[in-house]
Design an enzyme around this catalytic site. Structure first.
Site, PDB file in Angstrom:
ATOM      1  N   SER A  61       0.797  -1.238   0.000  1.00  0.00           N
ATOM      2  CA  SER A  61       0.000   0.000   0.000  1.00  0.00           C
ATOM      3  C   SER A  61       0.827   1.284   0.000  1.00  0.00           C
ATOM      4  CB  SER A  61      -0.940   0.018   1.202  1.00  0.00           C
ATOM      5  OG  SER A  61      -1.952  -0.918   1.009  1.00  0.00           O
ATOM      6  N   LYS A  64       0.292   3.455  -2.928  1.00  0.00           N
ATOM      7  CA  LYS A  64      -0.945   4.214  -3.192  1.00  0.00           C
ATOM      8  C   LYS A  64      -0.737   5.727  -3.391  1.00  0.00           C
ATOM      9  CE  LYS A  64      -3.919   0.667  -1.217  1.00  0.00           C
ATOM     10  NZ  LYS A  64      -4.511   0.098  -0.003  1.00  0.00           N
ATOM     11  N   TYR A 189      -3.367  -2.846 -10.160  1.00  0.00           N
ATOM     12  CA  TYR A 189      -3.282  -2.591  -8.721  1.00  0.00           C
ATOM     13  C   TYR A 189      -2.421  -3.668  -8.037  1.00  0.00           C
ATOM     14  CZ  TYR A 189      -4.661  -2.541  -3.822  1.00  0.00           C
ATOM     15  OH  TYR A 189      -4.622  -2.538  -2.454  1.00  0.00           O
ATOM     16  N   TYR A 241      -4.052   3.939   7.774  1.00  0.00           N
ATOM     17  CA  TYR A 241      -5.395   3.343   7.879  1.00  0.00           C
ATOM     18  C   TYR A 241      -6.150   3.852   9.085  1.00  0.00           C
ATOM     19  CZ  TYR A 241      -3.267   0.674   4.331  1.00  0.00           C
ATOM     20  OH  TYR A 241      -2.613   0.345   3.210  1.00  0.00           O
ATOM     21  N   VAL A 259       1.336  -3.652   3.908  1.00  0.00           N
ATOM     22  CA  VAL A 259       1.378  -4.937   4.614  1.00  0.00           C
ATOM     23  C   VAL A 259       2.652  -5.741   4.340  1.00  0.00           C
ATOM     24  CG1 VAL A 259      -1.127  -5.171   4.880  1.00  0.00           C
ATOM     25  CG2 VAL A 259      -0.003  -6.128   2.848  1.00  0.00           C
TER      26      VAL A 259
HETATM   27  O1  DON Z   1      -4.791  -4.906  -1.433  1.00  0.00           O
HETATM   28  C1  DON Z   1      -4.073  -5.647  -0.772  1.00  0.00           C
HETATM   29  O2  DON Z   1      -4.534  -6.521  -0.097  1.00  0.00           O
HETATM   30  C2  DON Z   1      -2.575  -5.478  -0.793  1.00  0.00           C
HETATM   31  N1  DON Z   1      -2.063  -5.715  -2.057  1.00  0.00           N
HETATM   32  C3  DON Z   1      -2.140  -4.160  -0.280  1.00  0.00           C
HETATM   33  C4  DON Z   1      -2.762  -3.821   1.011  1.00  0.00           C
HETATM   34  C5  DON Z   1      -1.906  -3.117   1.969  1.00  0.00           C
HETATM   35  O3  DON Z   1      -0.699  -3.001   1.941  1.00  0.00           O
HETATM   36  C6  DON Z   1      -2.676  -2.617   3.080  1.00  0.00           C
HETATM   37  N2  DON Z   1      -1.807  -2.191   4.094  1.00  0.00           N
HETATM   38  N3  DON Z   1      -1.685  -2.106   5.164  1.00  0.00           N
END
Ligand code: DON
Length: 305
Positions: A61, A64, A189, A241, A259
């Protein structure tokens, strides 16, 4: 700031990694080492690194705000904010609950998954190959690292298991928040999330944002100032978040987490910071990484407030 200080911080904060877990909802991410912790901090003249600063991880993320900037440069503010809002959610990053209930009928902001998938669908290019190449080149330009690539195993793993993101995306298409093909937007994405970086790459991008889009070493304005400001504002209000409020009080630095364990921070006019600590708390933020940033922010008076 010096190397000795950062070494001591890593040593002092490493034990917090046992308080969290590596992400397991994407099978490939389960392979990460829970106890890893690394950091890179840069300013105009210096690079300070400590711990597992050189280890590669997927950006997730943290991509983003960067893809948001590219979309703003491609399509302009009016188009972007037609499709996504400007408000924090207080919900988990992959939540779908507000998509139907929010009166504006669009994702609340581009830092949650729903908003980020909408934004990916706005990147210019004749096909996904060209769109991905443009995203990768933008990341390479900002990090001054030509070798950045997509980790194909993580990409495949996300694509195979991303059912929640898939359902978000089809809902988004129904409410006219995805341009073009839904599966192409999702693929893009997943690919942007699977770009591999290390803490120094994140610190370099963080420094460019800290300087309002200017590369202070070359004098090149890589991002229009107004778009750097939009990205940093979202990082501050929504970047961690549903822990963004706590982070703003405890740390007070525009930051974005992922993540994969990464956090990218921008201390206005001063530092770019990259953190890697894949042991995550329940909100999906690096446990030791957040605590470490709190300590450093206090020691060096980095809070913007
Ligand atoms: O959309 C997802 O599940 C992951 N590719 C990215 C999410 C993410 O990093 C959320 N972060 N804390």
């Amino acid at each position: 700031m010096d190397k000795k200080y950062l070494d001591s911080i890593i040593k002092e904060y490493k034990h917090y990694t046992i308080e969290g877990q590596v992400a397991d909802y994407i099978p490939e991410l389960k392979k990460m080492e829970r106890c890893d912790l690394g950091i890179a901090i840069i300013d105009r003249d210096n690079i300070f690194t400590a711990g597992e600063w050189e280890k590669k991880f997927t950006i997730q993320s943290v991509s983003k705000p960067i893809v948001l900037i590219l979309a703003l440069m491609d399509r302009g503010e009016d188009k972007i904010f037609e499709l996504v809002g400007k408000e924090p959610t207080g919900d988990p990053f992959n939540s779908m609950v507000r998509l139907e209930t929010y009166t504006m009928n669009k994702p609340l902001n581009p830092m949650i998954n729903a908003g980020a998938i909408s934004i990916s669908s706005l990147i210019k290019g004749k096909d996904n190959e060209e769109r991905l190449a443009r995203i990768l080149n933008f990341f390479r330009l900002l990090s001054d690292n030509e070798s950045l690539e997509v980790n194909q195993d993580v990409f495949k793993s996300e694509k195979e298991t991303g059912n929640r993101n898939r359902s978000l995306a089809y809902f988004l298409k129904d409410i006219h928040c995805i341009e073009g093909d839904v599966e192409e937007a999702l693929d893009l994405y997943f690919m942007q999330c699977s770009i591999e970086v290390n803490t120094l790459d994140l610190a370099k991008i963080g420094l460019i944002l800290a300087n309002d889009g200017l590369n202070i070493n070359t004098g090149e304005q890589l991002i229009p100032k107004k778009y750097a400001k939009i990205a940093k504002t979202f990082m501050l209000t929504c970047g961690m978040y549903d822990e963004s409020g706590k982070f703003a009080i405890d740390v007070g630095i525009p930051s974005k987490s992922g993540v994969g364990g990464g956090i990218m921070s921008s201390v206005p006019q001063r530092y770019g910071i990259g953190v890697f600590g894949p042991s995550l708390n329940k909100k999906g933020n690096s446990v030791a990484g957040m605590r470490m940033l709190e300590k450093i922010s206090k020691d060096y008076e980095m809070s913007i407030f």
